[in-house]
Motif scaffolding. Structure first.
Motif, short mmCIF file in Angstrom:
data_model
loop_
_atom_site.label_atom_id
_atom_site.label_comp_id
_atom_site.label_asym_id
_atom_site.label_seq_id
_atom_site.Cartn_x
_atom_site.Cartn_y
_atom_site.Cartn_z
N VAL A 13 49.81 7.72 -0.17
CA VAL A 13 49.93 7.30 -1.77
C VAL A 13 50.62 8.42 -2.73
N GLY A 14 50.98 9.43 -1.96
CA GLY A 14 51.81 10.12 -2.84
C GLY A 14 50.89 11.62 -3.17
N ILE A 15 49.87 11.64 -2.80
CA ILE A 15 48.99 12.75 -3.06
C ILE A 15 49.36 14.08 -2.31
N THR A 16 49.43 15.03 -2.92
CA THR A 16 49.71 16.53 -2.14
C THR A 16 48.60 17.31 -2.35
N THR A 17 47.83 17.21 -3.31
CA THR A 17 46.63 18.04 -3.43
C THR A 17 45.55 17.26 -4.04
N SER A 18 44.26 17.46 -3.27
CA SER A 18 43.09 16.63 -3.70
C SER A 18 41.83 17.40 -3.70
N THR A 19 40.89 17.03 -4.28
CA THR A 19 39.50 17.47 -4.23
C THR A 19 38.88 17.02 -3.33
N ASP A 20 37.54 17.53 -2.79
CA ASP A 20 36.71 16.96 -2.14
C ASP A 20 35.58 17.35 -2.99
N LEU A 21 34.85 16.49 -3.90
CA LEU A 21 34.25 16.88 -5.16
C LEU A 21 32.81 16.71 -4.76
N ALA A 22 32.24 17.24 -3.78
CA ALA A 22 31.02 17.47 -3.49
C ALA A 22 30.73 17.97 -2.01
N ASN A 23 30.72 19.17 -1.93
CA ASN A 23 30.79 19.54 -0.28
C ASN A 23 29.58 20.64 -0.04
N PRO A 24 28.83 20.34 0.79
CA PRO A 24 27.67 21.48 0.68
C PRO A 24 28.17 22.79 1.41
N LEU A 25 29.42 22.97 1.91
CA LEU A 25 30.15 23.91 2.47
C LEU A 25 29.20 25.02 3.41
N THR A 26 28.83 24.00 4.36
CA THR A 26 28.00 24.90 5.26
C THR A 26 28.91 25.46 6.40
N GLU A 27 28.29 26.34 7.14
CA GLU A 27 29.21 27.30 7.88
C GLU A 27 29.91 26.41 8.81
N THR A 28 29.57 25.57 9.44
CA THR A 28 30.27 24.52 10.28
C THR A 28 31.32 23.72 9.48
N GLY A 29 30.80 23.09 8.28
CA GLY A 29 31.84 22.54 7.25
C GLY A 29 32.95 23.27 7.08
N VAL A 30 32.88 24.75 6.64
CA VAL A 30 34.05 25.37 6.34
C VAL A 30 34.74 25.55 7.41
N ALA A 31 34.08 26.06 8.50
CA ALA A 31 35.04 26.22 9.56
C ALA A 31 35.99 25.00 10.19
N ASN A 32 35.45 23.77 9.90
CA ASN A 32 36.13 22.64 10.31
C ASN A 32 37.26 22.46 9.18
N LEU A 33 36.96 22.66 7.96
CA LEU A 33 38.30 22.67 6.93
C LEU A 33 39.15 23.59 7.31
N ARG A 34 38.82 24.82 7.55
CA ARG A 34 39.61 25.70 7.80
C ARG A 34 40.83 25.35 8.90
N LEU B 193 41.88 5.54 -3.00
CA LEU B 193 43.11 6.54 -3.35
C LEU B 193 44.16 5.67 -3.69
N GLY B 194 44.93 6.14 -5.01
CA GLY B 194 46.23 5.43 -5.42
C GLY B 194 46.30 5.98 -6.74
N PRO B 195 46.74 7.19 -6.97
CA PRO B 195 47.32 7.60 -8.33
C PRO B 195 47.99 6.71 -9.16
N LEU B 196 48.96 5.88 -8.68
CA LEU B 196 49.89 5.03 -9.42
C LEU B 196 48.99 3.88 -9.84
N PHE B 197 47.92 3.49 -9.25
CA PHE B 197 47.23 2.50 -9.42
C PHE B 197 46.21 3.08 -10.73
#
Length: 555
Positions: free
Chosen positions: A232-253, A460-464
């Motif tokens: 849908v044309g998105i190149t940057t997005s938030t994940d606007l509520a993440n506990p940022l656990t050690e495992t979660g951060v490692a997976n995001l990396r 998701l759909g910024p044009l919408f």
């Protein structure tokens, strides 16, 4: 070895750069933009390869989604039971369900496919506000699906759950449970509807232990989300509520370090499990993992609930048609007590972090604005850009104060289409519903703003999303707040440079100009040339991120 320069040619480039709003060519080197202009103007940077892939297409800055959740990438592992038709990541359209009986039937069909009779069944997308004024879904309805296995439905807003009696028994919620957000039926037993995090938390724990449910922390969720975003044309997005656990951060990396990962990701820290200065210290440590594709530093505080769930905090006269399930106060729920808002903001503000505050109701927005004012009096800081997320009922007075304080807004424009009719008739009444998501007033008052989908709450759909702000049409076709309509140009700014500003990323993304990341949305149609009514129908060919071409549909 000298870096390779590529000059992309397009039918038209909408740059969002005030000093050069349109171009036909853009030169890219090392993943960043060298120049945008004519071929002659961008050719002065030495040897280059001219790429004509987009010669018949429109380039824009990559769209920026300022409020979404990686849950969008994992919810399709579970059963969709929403009111509106919705397309899954594989392209299958799931018809919307128009009655509680329809919901029960779809769940019963899914339950028959599960071999383990004790495995919980999780569904999502439900919202009782669309089912008239009859009785709300209760535990007895979901007992028809199964009396043995836990059955759990996450509402479309993500602020409420419906469960069967087996679930209530499994997590120990009964008539003696004294949690605000556990409504009781006429017999004094839990009704089966659980409102907001305190009431829902035991169920989330159960789902985490049994079906692996998480708030989008796993690597597969990030990839699934990113691939939907790319289409849908998105190149940057938030994940606007993440506990940022050690495992979660490692997976995001691990996900974002892959060169093929198609978006930049900005997780916002949700400090629910941290006290005092533990939260800022944790976030500061996590920021050591920042890369070009993964950026930490945002904080998400949630003050109230959802308007359509009757858990948002509204100023007098509160709810228009109160269904009797709005907490002990009769006016929604405080998820963060007003007395604690300023201290929570201050703990992150002092460390230089940016705070994003979920405020659906106007009472919650008022509390947040006053808290920011208090914090700035004690700890002055320019350029903080603390942001109200949703901010659906801010009025002119609040917007003017936000401008004075240097605050931003991120409006939930999709809400007009999906819930506008319900707000007009049930939750707010005609007058307040007309001023929801007041983008035109924000422009008038000089408050910087973006717009968002809150996926998976809406797709998701910024044009919408831009179409919603431009046309302000509800699902029934009603124009809700004609004076709050904005132009197509202003809406396109909001889903690019406007949202980038609210994320403090405008130095890197949001416009096509020298020095910024070479992130583009590639369109088949010119959004400035189509009629405003057809803005949502503009076709997305794909994206470019850091100069790497990402077709929406890979061959």
């Amino acid at each position: 070895m000298k870096s390779r320069t590529v000059i992309f040619c397009a039918k038209k480039i909408i740059t969002m750069n005030r000093s050069r709003p349109f171009a036909t060519h853009v030169a890219v080197r090392d993943g960043r933009i060298l120049a945008a202009g004519t071929l002659e103007e961008v050719s002065g940077w030495g040897d280059a390869t001219v790429d004509n892939t987009f010669a018949d297409k429109i380039l824009m800055p990559g769209f920026v989604e300022g409020h979404a959740h990686l849950l969008e990438g994992s919810m399709w592992e579970h059963v969709y039971v929403g009111y509106f038709d919705r397309c899954d990541p594989d392209g299958k359209v799931w018809p919307g369900l128009k009655s509680i009986d329809d919901v029960v039937a779809r769940l019963a069909e899914a339950a028959r496919e599960l071999e383990d009779p004790a495995q919980p069944l999780l569904a999502w997308g439900f919202d009782p506000i669309f089912f008239g004024d009859g009785p709300r879904m209760g535990a007895h309805d979901l007992d028809r699906v199964s009396a043995q296995r836990p059955v759990v439905i996450l509402h479309m807003s993500n602020h409420l759950l419906n469960v069967n009696r087996a679930t209530l028994a499994r997590v120990g919620i009964d008539r003696h449970t004294a949690i605000d957000g556990v409504p009781k039926d006429e017999n004094g037993d839990p009704s089966g509807e659980l409102q907001e995090f305190a009431a829902m938390f035991p169920v989330f724990q159960l789902l985490s232990e049994t079906v692996g449910f998480s708030f989008g922390e796993n690597k597969n969720a990030a990839w699934n989300f990113a691939n939907i975003a790319r289409r849908v044309g998105i190149t940057t997005s938030t994940d606007l509520a993440n506990p940022l656990t050690e495992t979660g951060v490692a997976n995001l990396r691990a996900a974002t370090d892959d060169p093929a990962f198609p978006i930049r990701l900005i997780p916002a820290f949700a400090p629910l499990l941290f006290k005092g200065q533990e939260g800022p210290a944790h976030l500061k440590a996590v920021c050591e993992h920042n890369t070009d594709k993964l950026r930490f530093g945002l904080v998400k505080l949630v003050l109230d609930g959802s308007i359509q769930g009757f858990t948002a905090r509204l100023r007098w006269p509160h709810y228009y048609r109160n269904p009797g399930n709005t907490g002990t106060s009769g006016n929604g729920l405080w998820l963060l007590p007003p007395s604690e808002v300023a201290s929570q903001i201050a703990s992150y503000h002092r460390e230089g972090f940016q705070v994003h505050m979920h405020t659906n109701g106007d009472e919650a927005s008022e509390v947040a604005i006053e808290a920011v004012s208090q914090v700035l009096t004690t700890h002055p800081r320019q350029g903080h850009r603390h942001t109200l997320q949703h901010a659906q009922l801010v009025d002119i007075a609040m917007l003017r104060r936000m401008r004075e304080l240097g605050m931003c807004a991120n409006f939930f424009s999709n809400h007009i289409y999906y819930w506008g009719d319900a707000h007009y008739a049930k939750t707010l009444g005609p007058e307040r519903a007309q001023r929801m998501n007041a983008a035109a007033s924000a422009l008038h008052c000089g408050v910087p703003f973006g717009m968002h989908s809150d996926a998976p709450v809406t797709p998701l759909g910024p044009l919408f999303t831009a179409w919603c702000a431009v046309n302000r049409r509800t699902s029934s076709g009603r124009v809700l707040g004609e004076e709050e309509r904005i132009t197509v140009a202003d809406a396109l700014h909001a889903i690019t440079l406007g949202t980038a500003w609210t994320l403090k990323m405008d130095q890197d993304i949001g416009s096509i100009e020298c020095g910024k990341f070479a992130d583009f949305a590639v369109l088949e149609d010119d959004p400035l040339a189509v009629s405003p009514e057809h803005l949502k129908d503009v076709r997305v060919w794909g994206t470019v991120i850091g100069g790497q071409v990402m077709p929406a549909h890979k061959a």
